[in-house]
Write an enzyme that holds these catalytic residues in place. Structure first.
Site, PDB file in Angstrom:
ATOM      1  N   GLU A   1      -1.761  45.093  47.754  1.00  0.00           N
ATOM      2  CA  GLU A   1      -1.577  44.341  48.998  1.00  0.00           C
ATOM      3  C   GLU A   1      -0.138  43.840  49.158  1.00  0.00           C
ATOM      4  O   GLU A   1       0.106  42.781  49.710  1.00  0.00           O
ATOM      5  CB  GLU A   1      -2.567  43.156  49.094  1.00  0.00           C
ATOM      6  CG  GLU A   1      -4.001  43.503  48.852  1.00  0.00           C
ATOM      7  CD  GLU A   1      -4.497  44.696  49.652  1.00  0.00           C
ATOM      8  OE1 GLU A   1      -3.916  44.998  50.709  1.00  0.00           O
ATOM      9  OE2 GLU A   1      -5.456  45.345  49.199  1.00  0.00           O
ATOM     10  N   GLY A   2       0.810  44.623  48.691  1.00  0.00           N
ATOM     11  CA  GLY A   2       2.222  44.270  48.820  1.00  0.00           C
ATOM     12  C   GLY A   2       2.758  43.721  47.520  1.00  0.00           C
ATOM     13  O   GLY A   2       2.355  42.650  47.068  1.00  0.00           O
TER      14      GLY A   2
END
Length: 601
Positions: free
Chosen positions: A449-450
């Site tokens: 998620e980043g």
């Protein structure tokens, strides 16, 4: 596991969650209602998810010859039990059949399962966010066909962003969508391409699997638009509304270091494996929102997922702390420093270095939980407060803090699990003890998620430079209010002064970054800023919790909060200056170093 006394302190003594019942969205709800949901989550975590945590780690998902993914049976049944309980409906709007509980209460319930079995919780995290996006942006038919089954527990969802050759650079994706007409569901497209790192794809927990897929709509000449503005979002179900199988194929499974219970797939869309004679090529998908809005819509799901990634990391850090406390109390080894000739060895907890590591774990684990629950409460206020100014302030703070909520628990939680293994010694490095798996599971959280680097650029580039420090100014006001309250407390006044000094230190860096006319140079050290800023925020929360502990009816929780706050300010807050040094030294080493020194040796 996360003990009820800790939950009650954080949720009720510190965050004053019961005040949320004054908001129209939560009118009529009571603490007893919330506690019943937390009781249910706790039973499921202990009875269903914890027993299969190590089993599902050992017996990871397998891919059959016909392309089906088999999840470890005990975890599959635990997931079905969760879905049958309706807990996925905790924060869902009543209009969609949900309980409409505060996000912060739903987050506490999810954290209990995360601590027991983070792989199992990942199915839920993705599904809850997937269904929310469809409910918010879909047509009535899309909500009925694709969100409702997830609410009802007959389907699970995924998010399909990355591709094998693209990773986080989403503007470069090549998955294409070609218009295939329009029906009662919406604008229908044929999707062709490959998606990588897809958690929860192709499994046998539920028959239906709802994919949210980023793709680019081809023009009349078949060309794809460049950049992120050309990205659209599509709902692509595994099973089509007419009961036929969509052209979505699991091409392979990724064998991971941790999070092994949930499958992580390479998915092919439009490969032809499920192509029906006479039909068009490509998987069938329906446009969600408008063309070109895909990334903007998907950011709702990504930001929700980022907060929940932080929550999972916090839960793993806390469980490691609990296991370390148990082991340190039971394991007898060595003599105390003050009496090296003692006849008998003493428990590990008597040794100062072990206490140091226990304090560090508690400071990280509970501090990270507090950070995530605070963010969840901000989400509640930003959506539901009657006063527009209050809503906007909560939204501003949540937007600023989201990259910190994702990254600080992920990075520091891994350090906490490192301490847990160290306390267990050689036994901690074996698979006989759970702390080894906790470390492996937590190692994913700084990536998905980043990555942490992406979060740093988001924080410094978009949240600080983007609004020229306005959001940070709002955060400083919150910190100064806590410092003011601490000033009236004889024991905590000095800690309040230390927090204010650290705040001024970070503020000087922010002012310098805003004033500096060299954005690339500033962003080159974004990760250093993220780390220092995260420590400042968690230090502030620890002081705020220490003040709340003064009023707690549980003296044990209050004592632990005060001692942990002292530790954080003695051992962690002084490190902020070193964290920020790359931004103040102006050495620019990382930008000036020649690439040739990294050539393969």
């Amino acid at each position: 596991m996360i003990a009820r006394r800790e939950v009650e302190f954080l949720l009720y003594d510190w965050l004053k969650a019961e005040r949320l019942t004054a908001l129209p969205r939560f009118e009529g709800q009571t603490r007893e209602d919330w506690d019943a949901v937390l009781d249910l989550a706790e039973r499921l975590a202990g009875n269903d998810f914890l027993p299969c945590n190590k089993i599902a780690d050992r017996d990871e998902p397998s891919l059959t010859q016909d392309g089906e993914v088999r999840v470890q049976p005990d975890l599959r049944e635990a997931m079905r039990t969760w879905l049958a309980s309706g807990l996925q409906l905790a924060a869902v709007d009543a209009g969609h059949g949900g309980m409409q509980l505060p996000t912060v209460v739903a987050s506490v319930a999810l954290a209990k399962v995360m601590a027991a079995n983070v792989s199992g919780s990942a199915f839920m995290m993705l599904t809850i966010a997937n269904a929310r996006v469809i409910s918010d942006f879909g047509t009535p038919a899309q909500v009925e066909l694709f969100a409702a089954p997830q609410h009802e527990g007959t389907s699970l969802g995924t998010m399909c962003l990355s591709e094998p050759d693209v990773g986080s650079s989403l503007g470069d994706i090549t998955t294409r969508a070609s218009l295939d007409g329009e029906d009662e569901i919406g604008r229908r497209y044929r999707i062709s391409g490959r998606k990588m790192w897809i958690s929860g794809g192709g499994h046998d927990v539920t028959e239906q699997n709802i994919h949210l897929v980023l793709a680019k709509i081809a023009d009349e000449d078949g060309r794809l638009p460049s950049g992120t503005r050309g990205i659209s979002l599509f709902v692509v179900p595994r099973v089509l509304p007419d009961g036929g199988r969509n052209d979505v194929t699991v091409a392979g499974l990724n064998h991971k270091m941790g999070y092994r219970g949930i499958p992580n797939c390479l998915l092919n869309f439009g490969e032809g494996m499920h192509h029906r004679p006479g039909g068009e090529a490509g998987a069938v998908g329906w446009l969600l929102g408008e063309p070109g809005q895909g990334l903007a819509i998907m950011f709702q799901m990504m930001n929700e997922a980022r907060i929940n990634v932080g929550l999972g990391a916090a839960a793993l850090a806390w469980r490691g702390y609990v296991l370390s406390c148990e082991y340190a109390a039971e394991r007898v080894q060595g003599r105390p420093l003050e009496d090296r000739r003692a006849e008998r060895p003493v428990p590990l907890v008597r040794h100062p270095d072990v206490r140091r590591m226990l304090l560090a774990q508690r400071a990280i684990g509970e501090g990270a939980l507090a950070l995530c629950f605070y963010a969840a409460r901000l989400a509640d206020v930003s959506r539901s407060a009657g006063d527009a100014v209050e809503r906007q302030r909560a939204h501003t703070l949540l937007d600023l803090l989201t990259p910190i909520v994702k990254s600080w628990p992920s990075e520091q939680g891994l350090l906490a699990n490192h301490h847990a293994i160290q306390i267990h010694g050689g036994y901690g490095y074996t698979r006989d003890f759970d702390v080894e798996q906790l470390y492996r599971d937590n190692r994913l959280n700084p990536i998905h998620e980043g990555t942490t680097g992406i979060q740093g650029i988001d924080l410094l580039g978009r949240k600080i430079l983007g609004d020229r420090g306005a959001g940070f100014a709002a955060l400083q006001e919150e910190m100064q209010a806590t410092v003011g309250r601490a000033g009236a407390d004889v024991e905590l006044a000095a800690i309040g002064a230390a927090l204010d000094a650290a705040r001024r230190e970070v503020a000087a860096v922010v002012d310098g970054a805003v004033a500096r006319d060299d954005r690339p140079a500033v962003l080159a050290e974004a990760n250093a800023f993220l780390e220092g800023m995260g420590h400042l925020v968690v230090g502030w929360l620890w002081l705020d919790m220490a003040l709340a502990a003064r009023q707690s009816a549980d003296p044990a929780v209050a004592e632990a909060a005060l001692w942990t706050c002292r530790h954080f300010f003695a051992a962690e807050m002084p490190r902020i200056a070193g964290m920020l040094a790359p931004l103040t030294a102006d050495a620019a080493v990382t930008r000036r170093v020649p690439e040739r020194i990294f050539a393969a040796v």
